[in-house]
Design a protein around this motif. Structure first.
Motif: not given
Ligand SMILES: [Zn+2]
Length: 539
Positions: A66, A97, A197, A225, A268
């Motif tokens: 990652h 992500c 995000y 993510h 993660h």
């Molecule tokens: Zn991330």
């Protein structure tokens, strides 16, 4: 270009072979020839550069499963990668992500947003659109390491509608899917989502299902993510006594995988805040049950209790949608203050756990490396006012290391899980305080395995080599086997460890030699940045 690794012959003599499959270590030698592993076992001395590996482990080069280093590979400066070379990394899985440096609509008006992402390396412009064009740039420059690329859903979406908090028009929606489809056809290994995000945070579940169907059609991987990693998060509506948000985020994504059959990589898997730690059992149970039901899901993790992110990930969706005006609205600020107080208390996370690594503004840069309450005291403002001021002055780009992402017990436990793959989720900051993960992740995993005994040496190596290679379908990599690519690391099992210092950039110890495709990039602990050593890996 250097003398091609294709002509090199190196004999790694009399080491302990840990082959990346999880099999027990065995004594032996490894011969690298023409960028490949030519022979293994009890080998005679021959006309080759010989490295005495007695007492040392010979293992496949580590795979950072990652990474965000794809933004750095187009930089003129190859030394961005030195801290990873020093750890034994030979391959990066990048584009995570929702962020990738390609997959853009050619007519995009939002190139500035794409270029100024979280991971930008200096001032480099992204003057291309497709994966094929990006790949051409990389091959022109010459990679120092191997790269497998995911295409970012966030990147494609940003190139169409910027950070606007609205559903895509039917035409934009179709184009977004086309952009992702094209990148997958050109050799990207999958699609990544960044649901915490902008603009991924605005995507509804139906959109994620459509992306998952596309990925499934290509038989590739969807990485995510997730929308929340704490029991309470502004990305979900506040419901009293409702389900913990991080669990809801896992439910959502396992739901996508169950409905579409897509192979899912949960990025993660962290547990932000001491209250969220109470959900670890249930989270692991959700994954275990899905795996028992034949859902193809794994997760990645890093070995530090803190992780790097943008300060603005703390902001709720409604506030993000009204940026930057919300910063100047007394009403919005008052509501945010209340939600922050409630949220921090609920999660067991707060200003004390927020370390500003790069304030991205001349006014605050002198405070890089300090925790928020310390900065607040120095500028004589409240913690809340200071946080908003840093967000404002940095054009909401300020970065931090957030603590209480894990505790040691959670790290130990996740490391033992069969679905866990090791990764750094890190990049070197162009300025300010550094994330130690960019300097010590893989040595630290090994150090934990040795000191705390939670997993064996061969299992630790497996999770940073063979297991990642299988997950991302890296052809003939991730294992020491005759005919496989000569990505190899030599380290001292009794000494390997990450370093620690004030600025977060301490070098690790115990990693001695690293080869990418047979080319030495670490020689007796000395890093060499070699353009052309690495390859773009296509899927
Ligand atoms: Zn991330």
């Amino acid at each position: 270009m250097p003398t091609s690794s294709r002509d090199r012959k190196t004999l790694l003599r009399n080491g302990l072979i840990v082959d990346g499959t999880g099999r027990a270590p065995r004594p032996g030698s490894v011969l690298l020839d023409g960028g490949r592993i030519a022979a293994m076992g009890d080998l005679p001395q021959e006309a080759a550069t010989t490295i005495d590996c007695s007492g040392k482990v010979i293992a496949p080069g580590f795979i950072d499963a990652h990474s965000h280093m794809d933004f750095f590979s187009v930089s003129k400066d190859p030394h961005h990668f030195d801290s990873f070379t020093a750890q034994g990394v030979t391959t990066f899985v990048a584009g995570n992500c929702g962020f990738s440096p390609f997959g853009f609509a050619p007519q995009t008006k939002h190139r500035g947003l794409l270029e100024n992402s979280l991971f930008k390396a200096g001032t480099d412009a992204l003057n291309w659109n497709t994966f094929a064009e990006y790949r051409e740039v990389l091959e022109g420059l010459g990679l120092t390491h191997n790269f497998l690329h995911l295409v970012g859903h966030g990147a494609a979406r940003t190139s169409l509608s910027g950070f606007e908090a609205r559903p895509l028009s039917p035409a934009e929606y179709a184009q977004m899917l086309n952009l992702l489809d094209r990148a997958l056809s050109e050799g990207a290994a999958g699609v990544s989502l960044g649901l915490q995000y902008k603009p991924g945070v605005f995507a509804k579940l139906e959109e994620l299902d459509d992306v998952a169907h596309l990925v499934k059609r290509h038989d590739k991987l969807l990485t995510v993510h997730a929308k929340a990693y704490s029991s309470f998060s502004g990305t979900y509506p506040m419901v009293p006594f409702g389900r913990a948000h991080n669990l809801k985020a896992i439910d959502d994504m396992l739901g996508v995988a169950r409905r579409t059959g897509v192979r899912l990589q949960f990025s993660h898997l962290i547990f932000v805040g001491s209250s969220t730690w109470k959900t670890v059992d249930e989270a692991i149970d959700l994954f275990d049950r899905a795996i028992a039901d034949d859902v193809d899901v794994c997760f990645d993790m890093f070995p530090y209790r803190c992780g790097a992110t943008l300060l603005n990930t703390l902001l709720p969706e409604w506030f993000m949608a009204r940026m930057p005006d919300a910063l100047r609205s007394p009403l919005a600020r008052a509501r945010l203050w209340v939600e922050a107080e409630v949220g921090f208390r609920t999660v067991g996370f707060g200003y004390e756990q927020m370390q500003i690594t790069n304030a991205c503004s001349p006014e605050y840069d002198e405070h890089n490396g300090r925790f928020l309450p310390d900065i607040a005291a120095r500028v004589r403002k409240s913690n809340f006012e200071t946080m908003l001021d840093i967000l404002d002055k940095s054009n909401i780009e300020a970065r931090g290391l957030f603590h209480r992402y894990y505790n040691d017990e959670i790290i130990d436990r996740l490391m033992r899980h069969p679905a866990a793959i090791f990764a750094s989720d890190s990049w070197p900051e162009p300025g300010g305080h550094q994330n130690p993960a960019a300097y010590g992740t893989f040595p630290r995993f090994l150090h934990i395995a040795r000191e705390r005994g939670n997993i064996s040496l061969e299992s630790a190596v497996h999770k940073m080599t063979g297991s990642a290679a299988t997950r991302f379908r890296l052809n003939e990599r991730g294992r020491l086997e005759e005919g496989y690519a000569a990505d190899v690391v030599v380290f001292d099992w009794n000494a390997v460890a990450d370093g620690a210092n004030e600025s977060g950039d301490a070098a690790p110890s115990g990693v001695e030699h690293v080869f990418v495709n047979g080319e030495p990039i670490l020689e007796a602990g000395q890093v060499r940045a070699v353009r052309g050593a690495g390859e773009v890996l296509l899927s």
